[in-house]
Design a protein around this motif. Structure first.
Motif, PDB file in Angstrom:
ATOM      1  N   GLU A   5     -26.756 -13.304 -89.830  1.00  0.00           N
ATOM      2  CA  GLU A   5     -25.266 -14.068 -90.577  1.00  0.00           C
ATOM      3  C   GLU A   5     -25.639 -15.137 -90.220  1.00  0.00           C
ATOM      4  O   GLU A   5     -25.424 -15.973 -91.933  1.00  0.00           O
ATOM      5  CB  GLU A   5     -24.468 -13.464 -89.944  1.00  0.00           C
ATOM      6  N   ASP A  27     -18.326 -12.637 -97.611  1.00  0.00           N
ATOM      7  CA  ASP A  27     -17.428 -11.208 -97.565  1.00  0.00           C
ATOM      8  C   ASP A  27     -18.633 -10.641 -96.596  1.00  0.00           C
ATOM      9  O   ASP A  27     -17.874  -9.327 -97.328  1.00  0.00           O
ATOM     10  CB  ASP A  27     -16.570 -11.471 -98.737  1.00  0.00           C
ATOM     11  N   LEU A  28     -20.140 -10.859 -97.128  1.00  0.00           N
ATOM     12  CA  LEU A  28     -20.975  -9.916 -96.095  1.00  0.00           C
ATOM     13  C   LEU A  28     -21.006  -9.363 -94.825  1.00  0.00           C
ATOM     14  O   LEU A  28     -20.408 -10.428 -94.135  1.00  0.00           O
ATOM     15  CB  LEU A  28     -22.050  -9.951 -96.341  1.00  0.00           C
ATOM     16  N   ARG A  29     -21.489  -7.835 -94.843  1.00  0.00           N
ATOM     17  CA  ARG A  29     -20.779  -7.627 -93.372  1.00  0.00           C
ATOM     18  C   ARG A  29     -22.530  -7.506 -93.016  1.00  0.00           C
ATOM     19  O   ARG A  29     -22.506  -6.313 -93.710  1.00  0.00           O
ATOM     20  CB  ARG A  29     -19.861  -6.540 -92.856  1.00  0.00           C
ATOM     21  N   ILE A  47     -24.731  -4.886 -91.704  1.00  0.00           N
ATOM     22  CA  ILE A  47     -24.460  -3.531 -90.442  1.00  0.00           C
ATOM     23  C   ILE A  47     -25.914  -3.251 -89.621  1.00  0.00           C
ATOM     24  O   ILE A  47     -26.779  -2.258 -89.481  1.00  0.00           O
ATOM     25  CB  ILE A  47     -23.751  -2.510 -91.592  1.00  0.00           C
ATOM     26  N   GLU A  54     -25.278 -17.555 -94.232  1.00  0.00           N
ATOM     27  CA  GLU A  54     -24.299 -17.974 -94.208  1.00  0.00           C
ATOM     28  C   GLU A  54     -25.735 -19.793 -95.116  1.00  0.00           C
ATOM     29  O   GLU A  54     -24.684 -20.372 -96.039  1.00  0.00           O
ATOM     30  CB  GLU A  54     -23.891 -19.254 -93.026  1.00  0.00           C
ATOM     31  N   CYS A 112     -26.552  -4.672 -95.928  1.00  0.00           N
ATOM     32  CA  CYS A 112     -25.274  -5.664 -95.584  1.00  0.00           C
ATOM     33  C   CYS A 112     -23.791  -4.724 -96.780  1.00  0.00           C
ATOM     34  O   CYS A 112     -24.421  -4.579 -97.993  1.00  0.00           O
ATOM     35  CB  CYS A 112     -25.329  -7.249 -96.585  1.00  0.00           C
ATOM     36  N   GLU A 113     -23.361  -4.461 -96.237  1.00  0.00           N
ATOM     37  CA  GLU A 113     -21.815  -4.423 -96.480  1.00  0.00           C
ATOM     38  C   GLU A 113     -20.998  -5.288 -96.991  1.00  0.00           C
ATOM     39  O   GLU A 113     -20.365  -6.512 -97.002  1.00  0.00           O
ATOM     40  CB  GLU A 113     -20.858  -3.317 -95.436  1.00  0.00           C
ATOM     41  N   ASP A 114     -20.359  -4.866 -99.213  1.00  0.00           N
ATOM     42  CA  ASP A 114     -19.490  -5.411 -99.422  1.00  0.00           C
ATOM     43  C   ASP A 114     -18.942  -4.245-100.049  1.00  0.00           C
ATOM     44  O   ASP A 114     -18.878  -4.197-101.229  1.00  0.00           O
ATOM     45  CB  ASP A 114     -19.964  -6.425-100.460  1.00  0.00           C
ATOM     46  N   VAL A 138     -28.144  -9.731 -85.581  1.00  0.00           N
ATOM     47  CA  VAL A 138     -27.028 -10.149 -86.333  1.00  0.00           C
ATOM     48  C   VAL A 138     -26.876 -10.902 -86.731  1.00  0.00           C
ATOM     49  O   VAL A 138     -26.845 -12.080 -87.333  1.00  0.00           O
ATOM     50  CB  VAL A 138     -25.768  -8.741 -85.806  1.00  0.00           C
ATOM     51  N   ASP A 139     -26.268 -11.672 -85.387  1.00  0.00           N
ATOM     52  CA  ASP A 139     -26.042 -13.215 -84.895  1.00  0.00           C
ATOM     53  C   ASP A 139     -27.614 -13.994 -86.418  1.00  0.00           C
ATOM     54  O   ASP A 139     -26.416 -15.209 -86.777  1.00  0.00           O
ATOM     55  CB  ASP A 139     -26.220 -13.445 -83.535  1.00  0.00           C
TER      56      ASP A 139
END
Length: 576
Positions: free
Chosen positions: A513, A364-366, A368, A517, A378-380, A509-510
């Motif tokens: 991520e 669920d991290l994004r 940023i 993962e 990372c936003e959680d 960013v890719d």
């Protein structure tokens, strides 16, 4: 009531003193080299059999001893370095220590033979066995040869407490290398079981560096000579600094290659060592250390050379000013030499890890953003996670290696033609000690003389071929561990670190991520570890890879925490 105290007899006192000064074979070598240097030697040759308890021989071309002085030298508290009325200022002594116990202590725990000549027509042979000296004539040119045999023969517990023969010789080899770089105008040679390990001609710093390392390191190094007034209120005088610094493009994975000496005497001083590292600033990759040898000569009254029984440390006044001056001198020397170079490292985030049966803690991290190309932000939900990108990538690579290798041998890729890798003599002996382990991990290595190893094969786990320099890094990692419980794990950790993201590498960013993962698929993605990226004052490097180094900024309870990460910039310049 009778007294419960008793005065020890002289023989017992002598044995205790010997234990304080002579703790292992390397201490014998150190004391004998100090004596040779204080005798004005221009050449010192050392030979060691086995772990050093069998035989140690130190030969020099110094001014030698008369027969009367030779007989006096093996008695306790006799020295040429202080007047008889030792009430004189001890801090004014400029020699390499002055305890006056070395030869007497060695004689108490070994058989000692001294052959010496002070340019007389006939030399002197003095043999001490079981505390009894015998004297005879000897044929020898000017200088002194000391041979020590059967060290700790009457101390079986001391012998059993020593490390392996390779490890004990490694200590001796490192010690002689320290002296060779601290006294570059003196020639040194070291033999082990009859084979020459390395030698230096006594022609200066570059020749000494060439003898201890190799031509590549020597070509990529600059000599520094610096004098500066110490920045203190009472103006004690000037600091003189002399040394040689490898450029930031030539690094090692442990800080043991930063060698410090004070007035020509090798010492263990974490503050001065860190000041040298700080002088490199942000020129170094985040997980690497420089090769450097720095000798400082502070004002004599600011040094107490006799605070440690084994003379491994010195007391320093004006420490903050000295460390700041060393850091500035190193920084200035590197800038003058135009040594700022960029280091590129490949990023591999494409190979999948086999997942484990549990939920992904990072699902669920994004992402940023990125902070100074060091940390992923990372936003959680309402929390902010700060993740060390190097530690995260290293954890992924480490588990990938473990899964691929298990307990089996690592596939090997043949190097044709073979490559030569230069290491310190101590590390070369480690390669011999762990030859079977290295072979099981994919290295095909054999000694090639001195501190050179011939590499015919390198690991190729997961279809990726390591380069020959990976061998040097893995051996350095083994050398940094006093007694590794699992040497195989130490090597796997170093192999995982080598291709991982470095500080300063930008991630899209890719890519970030993708990294998260793969980290989420690792078996221990949030493993707590005391290591990670070093700070300016850290003194010990990790031996196993860290996982995510993350800090959660949140008021929510029951959050899983890993270690706190410093958010300092990559520069190691200390504040004034």
């Amino acid at each position: 009531m009778p007294s419960q105290l008793s005065r020890l007899d002289d023989a017992t006192v002598a044995k205790i003193a010997a234990g304080e000064v002579i703790s292992r074979p390397a201490r014998v070598v150190s004391e004998l080299i100090d004596n040779a240097l204080d005798a004005g030697a221009s050449r010192i040759d050392i030979a060691v059999d086995g772990d050093g308890t069998e035989r140690i021989r130190v030969e020099d071309d110094g001014h030698g001893l008369s027969r009367a002085d030779a007989e006096l030298a093996v008695q306790r508290h006799t020295t040429s370095k202080l007047p008889a009325d030792a009430g004189a200022s001890l801090t004014a002594v400029s020699t390499l220590g002055f305890r006056g116990e070395a030869l007497a202590a060695i004689c108490d725990c070994a058989i000692v033979e001294i052959v010496t000549n002070d340019a007389d027509a006939v030399g002197t042979r003095l043999r001490v066995e079981n505390g009894e000296p015998t004297v005879s004539d000897a044929a020898r040119g000017q200088g002194t040869t000391v041979t020590v045999t059967d060290l700790f023969a009457d101390r079986p517990a001391r012998r059993e407490s020593l490390a392996s023969a390779a490890a004990e010789f490694s200590r001796i080899s490192d010690l002689v290398a320290d002296y060779a770089l601290a006294q570059p105008d003196v020639g040194f040679s070291l033999r082990h079981d009859g084979a020459k390990t390395f030698s230096t001609p006594g022609g200066g710093l570059r020749d000494a560096l060439l003898g201890v390392y190799d031509a590549d390191v020597t070509r990529n190094a600059t000599v520094v000579e610096h004098a500066t007034a110490l920045d203190t209120e009472d103006n004690p005088g000037s600091l003189y600094l002399r040394g040689i610094l490898a450029y930031p493009s030539v690094t090692r994975s442990t800080r043991e290659h930063v060698r410090i000496s004070v007035a020509g005497r090798p010492v263990s001083d974490s503050g001065l060592r860190q000041a040298v590292i700080d002088g490199y600033g942000s020129l170094l990759p985040g997980d690497q250390y420089p090769i450097a040898a720095v000798d400082i000569a502070p004002p004599a009254e600011s040094v107490d050379p006799n605070i440690h029984p084994a003379k491994q440390r010195v007391g320093l006044r004006y420490r903050d000013a000295l460390e700041a001056a060393v850091e500035d001198a190193v920084s200035e020397a590197l800038s003058t030499a135009d040594a700022r170079r960029a280091e590129a490292a490949a990023t591999d985030l494409t190979t999948e890890l086999d997942g484990v049966d549990r939920s992904d803690p990072f699902a669920d991290l994004r992402v940023i953003g990125c902070f100074r190309a060091l940390y992923l932000l990372c936003e959680d939900d309402d929390a902010l996670l700060v993740i060390d990108q190097h530690a995260a990538h290293e954890r992924v690579n480490y588990e990938r290696l473990q899964a691929a290798v298990g307990d089996d041998a690592v596939p090997t890729a043949t190097l044709d033609p073979p490559e030569s890798v230069s290491v310190s003599p101590a590390v070369a002996s480690l390669a011999a000690e762990h030859a079977d382990l290295l072979a099981s991990l994919g290295f095909d290595v054999e000694p090639f003389g001195g501190g050179t190893l011939r590499v015919s094969g390198v690991p190729a786990p997961l279809g990726r071929v390591a380069d020959a320099d990976t061998l040097r890094a893995t051996l350095d990692a083994l050398a940094a561990e006093e007694s590794p419980t699992d040497p195989r794990d130490v090597i796997l950790a170093e192999m995982a670190c080598h291709p991982s993201l470095k500080a300063g590498e930008e991630l899209s960013v890719d890519d970030a991520e993708q990294l998260l993962e793969r980290l989420g698929s690792a078996s221990t993605p949030s493993r707590v570890h005391t290591g990670g990226r070093r700070s300016a004052r850290s003194t010990k490097r990790r031996s196993r890879p860290a996982s995510t180094a993350k800090q959660r900024v949140s008021s929510k309870p029951n959050m899983e925490w890993c270690r706190q990460s410093s958010l300092s910039p990559p520069s190691r310049r200390r504040s004034r």
